[in-house]
Design an enzyme around this catalytic site. Structure first.
Site: not given
Ligand code: IVH
Length: 668
Positions: A84, A114, A116, A118, A226, A314, A408, A411, A426, A431
């Protein structure tokens, strides 16, 4: 049944078996008995053994190959897994919207916005509703096959449900580790002297790449989907979530994705998500904004590795400047010493931070952190606040390098770094700080779970000299507590009540509470099972302990040493004398049960329960679990994709039970 000799017959047999698989797994309407099915399956295996070059990609026997023992197989994605493009500002989102409108020549576009997640991207393939493959992103074209590991995720369906199941469906999603699990995992790692995971994403990625699915299953990963790799069946991205949910796949909660038709709506939703981010039980690092109408995705195409139809927005991790006033040491219950940055208090992501763990001396050297340095402190998706980096330009004359003390701080015993460990410990069992931490752990949630006896109260009791050992806890009386400020009548009654109630404790909880090095919950359960009573456990030698499944050398050594220590023997004696009653109620065993007294080995992935659960069920019936197949093995329980144990069992003529017959036999 007739042997098959021609390739044509073989291919017909593959088709027949796939058909019966479908009846069995998807439609739940089998027309063959298990016995009949197994006979056909055996014919298939015989032919494949003699003609490996003919093996068809859809052969049901693929479920019993063992790619993981040699690392991960590399497999191509049906459609590439892309990346992305990132945006960080309103202006960049506006530009993204404008670009799309221009390319599509439209004035109004709807978006699906949606979370994102991690975590780690995965692609899971279902054929005729059955899970057949799971891949990591890899290089986008080819990924690592992690099917077995993915199958350990309880919420991942092995079979899709509902009507209108597509012949093939490749779903895309994210594997993640919930925050609480991440913290727990790191706590265990700290105690075991292993390097800590920096964040839940790294922990999830590391866990998915383990070669032992049993270990992966203990990590308790989760997954959320997703997207789909081919969009013919769907028209709207927003609807994809709902459709996947109907198929039984885990998707985001409905309040976590939204249809937005303008920049304002996108921003309102994103800001809302950013606000609740801290309260979510998992890490996110932004939102993803996707053109809702899927037909437009193809029309928009890509730039480089990113589709033009989606963009990530982000969230900047909250990062603030602070100064390292000093570096202190924190000592854990097993003696591990951790350096901690004492910071000028700063406000970040809704909380005030004045301390952050620096993990170990190697981490400090890597980041070249010195006392007096100005540093960036971050708290975002990561649950633990961290010192990200030193602001080197601001480093003054007065900044001083830090070195791990050799003694330590509590102690003065020389600290020890064991070979192969990053942790420094330790080693003095007396201790005072270690004693305090052991007491806190003993009474805490993972130990005896004595309500109202948290860290602060324990510190007070120890400082006042009321509690010095575990058994002292049970002699605390009203007078002791009245002398301590904060204790009113009600809280005295609460505390004394919960101390009394905690005496009746399960054996494994008690073992865990004792705080033996290298003894986590799984080990405590194995010890409970084997010993049945604490006094028996105390007599086990290192050799006895090594016989127990799941107990390695380090743990065996540490457990035996623990119970041989005269001081700890006295402690144990005192605990029993004050009325602590660790109990283990072995379930009533039916001696007539088929499994009673029999020896079992488990291999492969079971679909309706984990291997651990299966082992528990066998043990409940009086069976014994072993790690490897030998002549003494009575049964091999073979799930899907069993390993080499399967071949060994065949060669030794050990009876093999598949999941269905195993469950039937269990119930009998
Ligand atoms: S769509 C074209 N939807 O973010 C890629 N990705 O930084 C389509 N990710 O590799 C991904 N939540 O692992 C999509 N709701 C979401 C996501 C998501 C997390 C991750 C995914 C992607 C990475 C890119």
């Amino acid at each position: 049944m007739k042997k098959i000799s021609s390739k044509k017959d073989y291919l017909d047999l593959v088709k027949t078996l796939c058909y019966h698989d479908e009846l069995y797994y998807t439609k739940a309407q089998p027309t063959l008995s298990d016995y009949e099915y197994d006979q056909l399956f055996q014919l298939l295996q015989e032919y494949e053994k003699a003609h490996p070059e003919d093996i068809h990609v859809h052969s049901p026997s693929h479920r019993i190959s063992d790619p993981l023992t040699k690392g991960f197989a590399k497999k191509p994605h049906q459609t590439p897994m892309l990346s992305l493009a990132n945006t960080y500002s309103e202006k960049e989102i506006q530009d993204f919207i404008d670009r799309i409108k221009k390319r599509l020549n439209k004035t109004k576009i709807t978006f699906s916005v949606e979370l994102k997640m991690d975590g780690v991207a995965v692609s899971v393939l279902y054929e005729k509703g059955k899970l057949v493959q799971a891949l990591t992103r890899g290089n986008g074209q080819i990924g690592d096959e992690i099917t077995n590991n993915m199958k350990t995720i309880r919420s991942l369906p092995l079979t899709l449900k509902g009507e209108n199941i597509p012949d093939q469906l490749e779903v895309r999603g994210e594997v993640y580790l919930p925050n609480t699990t991440f913290l727990q995992l790191n706590q265990e790692r700290e105690e075991n002297g292993q390097p800590l995971w920096a964040n839940p994403r790294n922990a999830a990625a590391g866990s998915l790449k383990l070669l032992d699915p049993g270990e992966v299953s203990r990590r308790k990963l989760s997954v959320v989907f997703y997207g789909v790799s081919t969009v013919e069946r769907f028209t709207s991205q927003y609807e994809v979530h709902l459709a996947l949910k109907r198929l039984g796949l885990p998707v985001a909660k409905e309040e976590h994705f939204a249809k937005c038709s303008s920049l304002e709506e996108i921003l309102t939703f994103s800001h809302h998500i950013e606000k609740i981010r801290e309260k979510l039980p998992f890490a996110i690092d932004g939102v993803v904004i996707k053109v809702d109408q899927l037909a437009y995705h193809d029309r928009l195409g890509f730039t480089g590795k990113c589709p033009r139809s989606c963009v990530a927005y982000k969230f900047a991790p909250d990062r603030v400047e602070s100064q390292i006033e000093s570096i202190t040491l924190q000592l854990g219950r097993t003696g591990v010493v951790t350096p901690v940055a004492e910071l000028t208090p700063v406000h970040v992501s809704g909380s005030t931070i004045s301390r952050a763990t620096l993990h170990n001396q190697e981490e400090i050297a890597r980041k070249d952190i010195r006392i007096g340095d100005f540093v960036w402190v971050e708290k975002g998706g990561d649950v633990i606040p961290k010192v990200v980096e030193v602001i080197v330009e601001k480093r003054g004359q007065g900044s001083t390098k830090w070195r791990m003390p050799t003694k330590c701080p509590f102690c003065s015993t020389p600290l020890l770094q064991e070979e192969g460990e990053v942790a420094v410990r330790c080693t003095n069992p007396d201790c005072p700080e270690m004693q305090l931490q052991r007491l806190i752990f003993y009474a805490g949630k993972q130990g005896m779970d004595i309500g109202f006896l948290g860290q602060k109260v324990m510190e007070k009791l120890v400082t006042a000299g009321v509690v010095r050992s575990f058994s002292d806890i049970y002699t605390i009386d009203e007078k002791d507590l009245k002398n301590l400020e904060q204790f009113k009548e009600k809280s005295i009654a609460n505390l004394l009540g919960s101390i009394e109630r905690s005496k009746n404790v399960s054996l494994h909880r008690f073992i865990l509470a004792l705080g033996i090095k290298y003894v986590g919950k799984e080990t405590a359960l194995a010890l409970e099972e084997k010993a049945g009573c604490i006094k028996t456990l105390a007599t086990f030698s290192e050799e006895d302990l090594l016989q127990i499944d799941g107990i390695g050398e380090k743990a065996a050594q540490s457990i035996a040493a623990f119970f041989q220590d005269p001081k700890l023997q006295k402690e144990l004696h005192d605990l029993l004398a004050v009325g602590v009653l660790p109990r283990y109620e072995k379930k009533m065993v039916d001696k007539d049960h088929l499994f009673y007294g029999k020896t079992f080995v488990l291999t492969g992935t079971l679909s309706s329960l984990t291997r651990n659960d299966a082992a528990d069920r066998i043990k409940e019936k009086g069976g014994v679990i072993k790690n490897s197949v030998s002549k003494k093995t009575d049964y091999l329980i073979a799930g899907k994709e069993p390993g080499s144990k399967y071949d060994k069992a065949v060669s030794l003529d050990v009876e093999i039970l598949d999941e269905k017959s195993f469950l039937e036999a269990l119930g009998s």
